[in-house]
Design a protein around this motif. Structure first.
Motif, PDB file in Angstrom:
ATOM      1  N   PHE A  69       0.818  -1.216   0.000  1.00  0.00           N
ATOM      2  CA  PHE A  69       0.000   0.000   0.000  1.00  0.00           C
ATOM      3  C   PHE A  69       0.850   1.262   0.000  1.00  0.00           C
ATOM      4  CE2 PHE A  69      -2.858  -2.923   2.528  1.00  0.00           C
ATOM      5  CZ  PHE A  69      -3.520  -3.359   1.396  1.00  0.00           C
ATOM      6  N   GLU A  90      -2.367  -6.677  -5.078  1.00  0.00           N
ATOM      7  CA  GLU A  90      -3.124  -7.872  -5.447  1.00  0.00           C
ATOM      8  C   GLU A  90      -2.248  -8.991  -5.998  1.00  0.00           C
ATOM      9  OE1 GLU A  90      -3.443  -4.886  -6.787  1.00  0.00           O
ATOM     10  OE2 GLU A  90      -3.651  -4.946  -8.972  1.00  0.00           O
ATOM     11  N   ASN A  95      -1.719 -11.421   3.023  1.00  0.00           N
ATOM     12  CA  ASN A  95      -3.035 -10.878   3.365  1.00  0.00           C
ATOM     13  C   ASN A  95      -2.964 -10.159   4.693  1.00  0.00           C
ATOM     14  OD1 ASN A  95      -4.744 -13.651   1.845  1.00  0.00           O
ATOM     15  ND2 ASN A  95      -4.439 -11.596   1.072  1.00  0.00           N
ATOM     16  N   PHE A  98      -6.934  -5.940   9.074  1.00  0.00           N
ATOM     17  CA  PHE A  98      -6.834  -4.511   9.326  1.00  0.00           C
ATOM     18  C   PHE A  98      -7.247  -4.188  10.748  1.00  0.00           C
ATOM     19  CE2 PHE A  98      -6.925  -4.937   4.826  1.00  0.00           C
ATOM     20  CZ  PHE A  98      -6.141  -3.898   4.355  1.00  0.00           C
ATOM     21  N   ALA A 102     -12.105  -3.629   8.474  1.00  0.00           N
ATOM     22  CA  ALA A 102     -12.406  -3.323   7.067  1.00  0.00           C
ATOM     23  C   ALA A 102     -13.200  -4.431   6.390  1.00  0.00           C
ATOM     24  CB  ALA A 102     -11.107  -3.021   6.289  1.00  0.00           C
ATOM     25  N   PHE A 104     -16.317  -5.880   4.343  1.00  0.00           N
ATOM     26  CA  PHE A 104     -17.167  -5.230   3.350  1.00  0.00           C
ATOM     27  C   PHE A 104     -18.605  -5.204   3.868  1.00  0.00           C
ATOM     28  CE2 PHE A 104     -13.813  -7.446   0.747  1.00  0.00           C
ATOM     29  CZ  PHE A 104     -13.028  -6.314   0.614  1.00  0.00           C
ATOM     30  N   HIS A 106     -21.421  -4.465   2.627  1.00  0.00           N
ATOM     31  CA  HIS A 106     -22.534  -4.857   1.769  1.00  0.00           C
ATOM     32  C   HIS A 106     -22.507  -6.346   1.436  1.00  0.00           C
ATOM     33  CE1 HIS A 106     -19.067  -4.108  -0.665  1.00  0.00           C
ATOM     34  NE2 HIS A 106     -19.644  -4.506  -1.774  1.00  0.00           N
ATOM     35  N   PHE A 115     -14.268 -13.558  -0.762  1.00  0.00           N
ATOM     36  CA  PHE A 115     -13.842 -12.481  -1.666  1.00  0.00           C
ATOM     37  C   PHE A 115     -12.495 -12.769  -2.330  1.00  0.00           C
ATOM     38  CE2 PHE A 115     -12.255  -8.391  -3.015  1.00  0.00           C
ATOM     39  CZ  PHE A 115     -13.383  -7.710  -3.436  1.00  0.00           C
ATOM     40  N   GLY A 116     -11.495 -13.082  -1.518  1.00  0.00           N
ATOM     41  CA  GLY A 116     -10.160 -13.311  -2.064  1.00  0.00           C
ATOM     42  C   GLY A 116     -10.114 -14.526  -2.983  1.00  0.00           C
ATOM     43  N   ARG A 119     -11.512 -13.730  -6.387  1.00  0.00           N
ATOM     44  CA  ARG A 119     -10.593 -12.951  -7.222  1.00  0.00           C
ATOM     45  C   ARG A 119      -9.501 -13.855  -7.774  1.00  0.00           C
ATOM     46  NH1 ARG A 119     -14.064 -10.603  -5.652  1.00  0.00           N
ATOM     47  NH2 ARG A 119     -14.830 -11.307  -7.637  1.00  0.00           N
TER      48      ARG A 119
ATOM     49  N   ASP B 181     -15.276   4.036   4.774  1.00  0.00           N
ATOM     50  CA  ASP B 181     -13.967   3.660   5.278  1.00  0.00           C
ATOM     51  C   ASP B 181     -13.028   3.401   4.093  1.00  0.00           C
ATOM     52  OD1 ASP B 181     -11.816   2.551   6.460  1.00  0.00           O
ATOM     53  OD2 ASP B 181     -12.886   0.870   7.389  1.00  0.00           O
ATOM     54  N   SER B 183     -10.185   2.208   4.050  1.00  0.00           N
ATOM     55  CA  SER B 183      -9.390   0.980   4.101  1.00  0.00           C
ATOM     56  C   SER B 183     -10.128  -0.183   3.431  1.00  0.00           C
ATOM     57  CB  SER B 183      -9.028   0.630   5.548  1.00  0.00           C
ATOM     58  OG  SER B 183     -10.180   0.361   6.294  1.00  0.00           O
ATOM     59  N   LEU B 184     -11.409   0.012   3.104  1.00  0.00           N
ATOM     60  CA  LEU B 184     -12.125  -1.058   2.398  1.00  0.00           C
ATOM     61  C   LEU B 184     -11.503  -1.325   1.035  1.00  0.00           C
ATOM     62  CD1 LEU B 184     -15.819  -0.166   3.240  1.00  0.00           C
ATOM     63  CD2 LEU B 184     -14.440  -2.028   4.154  1.00  0.00           C
ATOM     64  N   ALA B 186      -8.397  -0.750   0.245  1.00  0.00           N
ATOM     65  CA  ALA B 186      -7.120  -1.418   0.511  1.00  0.00           C
ATOM     66  C   ALA B 186      -7.374  -2.898   0.787  1.00  0.00           C
ATOM     67  CB  ALA B 186      -6.413  -0.758   1.691  1.00  0.00           C
ATOM     68  N   ALA B 187      -8.439  -3.177   1.541  1.00  0.00           N
ATOM     69  CA  ALA B 187      -8.753  -4.573   1.853  1.00  0.00           C
ATOM     70  C   ALA B 187      -9.057  -5.349   0.575  1.00  0.00           C
ATOM     71  CB  ALA B 187      -9.933  -4.647   2.819  1.00  0.00           C
ATOM     72  N   ALA B 188      -9.776  -4.726  -0.342  1.00  0.00           N
ATOM     73  CA  ALA B 188     -10.093  -5.411  -1.597  1.00  0.00           C
ATOM     74  C   ALA B 188      -8.813  -5.692  -2.396  1.00  0.00           C
ATOM     75  CB  ALA B 188     -11.064  -4.572  -2.423  1.00  0.00           C
ATOM     76  N   ARG B 189      -7.940  -4.694  -2.469  1.00  0.00           N
ATOM     77  CA  ARG B 189      -6.676  -4.890  -3.186  1.00  0.00           C
ATOM     78  C   ARG B 189      -5.865  -5.999  -2.523  1.00  0.00           C
ATOM     79  NH1 ARG B 189      -4.658  -0.687  -6.156  1.00  0.00           N
ATOM     80  NH2 ARG B 189      -3.231  -2.244  -6.941  1.00  0.00           N
ATOM     81  N   ASP B 190      -5.879  -5.972  -1.192  1.00  0.00           N
ATOM     82  CA  ASP B 190      -5.140  -6.976  -0.439  1.00  0.00           C
ATOM     83  C   ASP B 190      -5.649  -8.375  -0.767  1.00  0.00           C
ATOM     84  OD1 ASP B 190      -3.161  -7.319   1.743  1.00  0.00           O
ATOM     85  OD2 ASP B 190      -4.857  -8.311   2.716  1.00  0.00           O
ATOM     86  N   LEU B 191      -6.961  -8.478  -1.044  1.00  0.00           N
ATOM     87  CA  LEU B 191      -7.577  -9.768  -1.360  1.00  0.00           C
ATOM     88  C   LEU B 191      -7.629  -9.972  -2.875  1.00  0.00           C
ATOM     89  CD1 LEU B 191     -10.293  -9.540   1.361  1.00  0.00           C
ATOM     90  CD2 LEU B 191      -8.517 -11.283   1.269  1.00  0.00           C
ATOM     91  N   TYR B 192      -6.597  -9.528  -3.539  1.00  0.00           N
ATOM     92  CA  TYR B 192      -6.346  -9.876  -4.946  1.00  0.00           C
ATOM     93  C   TYR B 192      -7.285  -9.228  -5.946  1.00  0.00           C
ATOM     94  CZ  TYR B 192      -3.907 -13.224  -2.110  1.00  0.00           C
ATOM     95  OH  TYR B 192      -3.140 -13.784  -1.141  1.00  0.00           O
ATOM     96  N   ALA B 193      -7.948  -8.140  -5.588  1.00  0.00           N
ATOM     97  CA  ALA B 193      -8.762  -7.421  -6.563  1.00  0.00           C
ATOM     98  C   ALA B 193      -7.878  -6.394  -7.268  1.00  0.00           C
ATOM     99  CB  ALA B 193      -9.927  -6.720  -5.873  1.00  0.00           C
ATOM    100  N   THR B 194      -8.036  -6.287  -8.583  1.00  0.00           N
ATOM    101  CA  THR B 194      -7.330  -5.237  -9.321  1.00  0.00           C
ATOM    102  C   THR B 194      -7.982  -3.903  -8.948  1.00  0.00           C
ATOM    103  OG1 THR B 194      -8.862  -5.407 -11.149  1.00  0.00           O
ATOM    104  CG2 THR B 194      -6.913  -6.795 -11.254  1.00  0.00           C
ATOM    105  N   PRO B 195      -7.329  -2.785  -9.283  1.00  0.00           N
ATOM    106  CA  PRO B 195      -7.948  -1.492  -8.943  1.00  0.00           C
ATOM    107  C   PRO B 195      -9.369  -1.387  -9.497  1.00  0.00           C
ATOM    108  CG  PRO B 195      -5.703  -1.157  -9.689  1.00  0.00           C
ATOM    109  CD  PRO B 195      -6.001  -2.612  -9.875  1.00  0.00           C
ATOM    110  N   LEU B 201     -16.503  -3.724  -7.265  1.00  0.00           N
ATOM    111  CA  LEU B 201     -17.101  -4.647  -6.304  1.00  0.00           C
ATOM    112  C   LEU B 201     -17.264  -4.050  -4.910  1.00  0.00           C
ATOM    113  CD1 LEU B 201     -15.020  -7.778  -7.344  1.00  0.00           C
ATOM    114  CD2 LEU B 201     -17.427  -7.330  -7.872  1.00  0.00           C
ATOM    115  N   VAL B 202     -16.504  -3.023  -4.604  1.00  0.00           N
ATOM    116  CA  VAL B 202     -16.571  -2.466  -3.254  1.00  0.00           C
ATOM    117  C   VAL B 202     -17.004  -0.997  -3.266  1.00  0.00           C
ATOM    118  CG1 VAL B 202     -15.263  -1.960  -1.157  1.00  0.00           C
ATOM    119  CG2 VAL B 202     -14.877  -4.101  -2.386  1.00  0.00           C
TER     120      VAL B 202
END
Ligand SMILES: Nc1ncnc2c1ncn2[C@@H]1O[C@H](COP(=O)(O)OP(=O)(O)OP(=O)(O)O)[C@@H](O)[C@H]1O
Ligand SMILES: [Mg+2]
Lengths: 372, 282
Positions: A69, A90, A95, A98, A102, A104, A106, A115-116, A119, B181, B183-184, B186-195, B201-202
């Motif tokens: 990050f 990614e 992993n 946080f 953090a 999600f 929704h 989620f992971g 992806r 938030d 950091s959500l 960041a959490a998505a990126r951390d879990l292998y989502a592209t930008p 998705l988030v």
């Protein structure tokens, strides 16, 4: 810094993570702030490793560099031998749990955990079984269909753990994951985290500013202060063999005494304390004869004796009863203060009265010369 | 939000606390209620009259002779009115779509970058057009188009409407984003989502109520706009408010009332939807 010492053995397996001379500067120009001044750090595979330090010492910065990050200002980070500077978050097999989870909001608990895996395009059947397995691991299988907003703090914490563990990362980063929980839950989660680390065999990098948490959970700890790594070692190393003044002071309670080095012989030095008494202490690198040094000794290693020969003369000036033990405050001849911890075991001799003249001796090997 | 967990106080305590509360609450003064009532009448009486007289049988607007929905039929059959209404809807739809996309992008940039030079100024400038007198914007827009020789018919209107509805679309989106938030992502990126995946998705699902609210607001603002449309529109691209204004010059008829009532109803329903969407959730 001088040579950082890592007193545990040096095995030959490549480290899971290695930081080399990592510098991180936030901002630019007049607003530039150096958060890390050249950090060197090796974390072994399958280790429960803790970054410990006060607020603002750079712990989160180190984690964010590892997760991708933040961008390094200079230096290198290797993950299992591969340089990761150019990998976006990614693409890193890392992993994060946080600090405020953090999750999600929704998505349901199960969707969060999936989620992971989605992806990573794992097959649907595998995702389903893996999610169930992860939720079982953190005892949350009965709440799989809830929304995160309907969970307690401790439950959210477990979901965040399951979500981060589900893709089987090689390294799990945890940024003060327990700080938002109440005391009871925090202690239960300590054991839970240790169990998870052992069961999964994943390298944990855990951030905290709570020394009890660090000492009780970690295989090894790096102590940070003001963007510099102060010492790396096992909990025992840090507590019993603190390297410098910051570590001795930050971890546990300690007495800091001023002294002058009289003689040095190998690993030991003879010192004269400011009160005139001569003692022997473990040496620190780069300390020569005549140097003015600070010596650390833990309160439980100071033993109360009568005012007999060979002991340091002192006067009792205060007592604090703590239940299992008491802390006695003594004034030495030169007015410096020493704290002594005494067990309150039944049948133990009574503590002397305040104002009494006593003597103290230091347990063998308990005095450590500190670097400034 | 959080449920009341305290048990109800003993009756005598409840009575006393209620009395004390009354003494401190301005809202319970009789006079204030009357005052609020007067304001509401002042606000809505003219509109009520307009709505009522749109059902008047007589062709003279202010002379009630009996109930009829004929004027609605007339209004709907009026070619020029239908063209103007269609223009309004086309302009509002296009302007809303563009303004919402631009406002969303602006809000995202302002939320992402923690600090850049002129950030506060940028946020202020985004909302400032709301305060600029509309006639000034109208004249400026007119000069802008004529100087550059841009003559796109409805296109001119769409461009002008897009510009002045951006701040209205921006406000609810930014408000929503501020409560989110960061950091959500960041959490998505951390879990292998592209930008892009992390946005789709988030960020987008979480931002959707704000975007909808912003779009709704932009649509209403565009639909109701008069001054700018009057200045910018040429003969073939009259919008409904401009058309109504041109009709008034030949006297107020129940047909105008009927058209106005329908426009009013459309705005009210959109504002209601906006209000429902922008309510804090749960
Ligand atoms: N994005 C940023 N821009 C500028 N300075 C930053 C930024 N992030 C962190 N810093 C600064 O870098 C230093 C280290 O921050 P960091 O978040 O790593 O501390 P920390 O050890 O995690 O502290 P805490 O225990 O409070 O979380 C702090 O002084 C902080 O103010
Ligand atoms: Mg931190």
């Amino acid at each position: 810094m001088l040579d950082r010492h890592d007193e545990q053995g040096h095995d030959n397996a490549p480290p899971a993570i290695s930081f080399r001379d990592v510098v991180k500067i936030y901002g630019a120009g007049a607003a530039a702030f150096t958060a890390l001044h050249g950090a060197d750090l090796d974390i072994r595979d399958n280790e429960f490793f803790t970054l410990l330090g006060p607020s603002g010492s750079g712990k989160t910065t180190l984690l964010r560099l590892l997760a991708g990050f933040e961008v390094l200002t200079s230096g290198t980070i290797h993950l299992f031998g591969a340089e990761i500077r150019d990998l976006p978050p990614e693409r890193r097999p890392v992993n994060t749990v946080f600090q405020h989870y953090a999750l999600f909001p929704h998505l349901s608990v199960a969707e969060n955990v999936a989620f992971g895996l989605k992806r990573l395009r794992r097959p649907a059947a595998e995702i389903r079984s893996r999610v169930a397995e992860m939720l079982a691991l953190v005892h949350m299988e009965h709440l799989a269909d809830r929304q995160p907003g309907q969970l307690s703090g401790g439950q959210q914490q477990r979901v965040a753990l399951a979500r981060a563990l589900a893709p089987e990362p090689k390294v799990l980063l945890l940024d003060e994951p327990l700080s938002a929980l109440d005391l009871k839950l925090r202690q239960a989660m300590r054991e839970e985290l240790q169990r998870l680390q052992r069961e999964t065999g994943i390298t944990f990098v855990f951030v905290t500013h709570d020394q009890d948490e660090a000492l009780s959970m970690s295989d090894r700890i790096a102590v940070l202060s003001e963007g510099r790594i102060q010492q790396i070692g096992t909990p025992d190393d840090l507590y019993n063999r603190p390297y410098n003044r910051f570590v001795a002071d930050f971890i546990g309670d300690t007495n800091l005494l001023e002294a002058r080095v009289l003689r040095r012989s190998g690993d030991e030095v003879n010192l004269r304390l400011s009160g005139g008494v001569e003692v022997t202490a473990a040496a620190a690198p780069g300390i020569g004869e005549g140097a003015q040094v600070t010596v650390s000794v833990r309160p439980e290693n100071v033993v109360l004796t009568g005012a007999e020969a060979g002991s340091v003369r002192a006067r009792l000036v205060g007592k604090t009863f703590l239940g299992a033990s008491s802390l006695l405050t003594l004034a030495l001849d030169d007015a410096s203060r020493v704290t002594v911890r005494r067990d309150n075991r039944m049948g133990h001799p009574e503590d002397p009265e305040t104002g009494a003249e006593v003597g103290i001796v230091f347990a063998p090997g308990s005095l450590r010369v500190l670097l400034p | 939000m959080s449920a009341e967990t305290t048990s109800p106080p003993a009756p005598h305590l409840a009575k006393r606390s209620a009395r004390r509360r009354r003494a401190f609450q301005l809202g319970e003064f009789r006079g204030l209620t009357l005052w609020v009532g007067a304001v509401l009448v002042f606000l809505y009486f003219p509109i009520c009259v307009l709505v009522i007289y749109s059902f008047n049988e007589s062709r003279f607007a202010m002379n009630w002779t009996g109930f009829s929905t004929d004027w609605y039929g007339r209004a709907l059959a009026n070619r020029a009115a239908r063209t103007a209404a269609l223009n309004s809807v086309i302009v509002a739809t296009c302007a809303t779509a563009m303004a919402t996309v631009i406002a969303t992008a602006a809000a995202l940039v302002l939320a992402r970058r923690n600090q850049f030079r002129g950030k506060t100024a940028a946020i202020g400038l985004m909302s400032l057009p709301i305060l600029v007198p509309e006639i000034v914007t109208a004249i400026a827009t007119l000069i802008f188009f004529s100087t550059l020789g841009i003559r796109l018919g409805l296109g001119n209107l769409i461009i002008a409407h897009t510009v002045f509805s951006i701040p209205f679309a921006f406000m609810p989106i930014r408000a929503r984003l501020q409560g989110m938030d960061m950091s959500l992502e960041a959490a998505a990126r951390d879990l292998y989502a592209t930008p892009w995946q992390s946005f789709r998705l988030v960020t987008l699902p979480l931002l959707a109520p704000g975007i909808m609210a912003g779009a709704m607001l932009a649509f209403v603002i565009s639909l109701d706009d008069f001054i700018i449309s009057l200045m910018v529109a040429d003969a073939g691209s009259t919008t409904l408010p401009v058309y109504i204004f041109s009709m008034i010059r030949f006297g107020i008829t129940p047909e105008i009332n009927a058209i106005s009532t329908m426009l009013f109803a459309a705005s009210v329903s959109l504002v209601t939807v906006y209000w429902l969407l922008s309510r804090p959730r749960r």
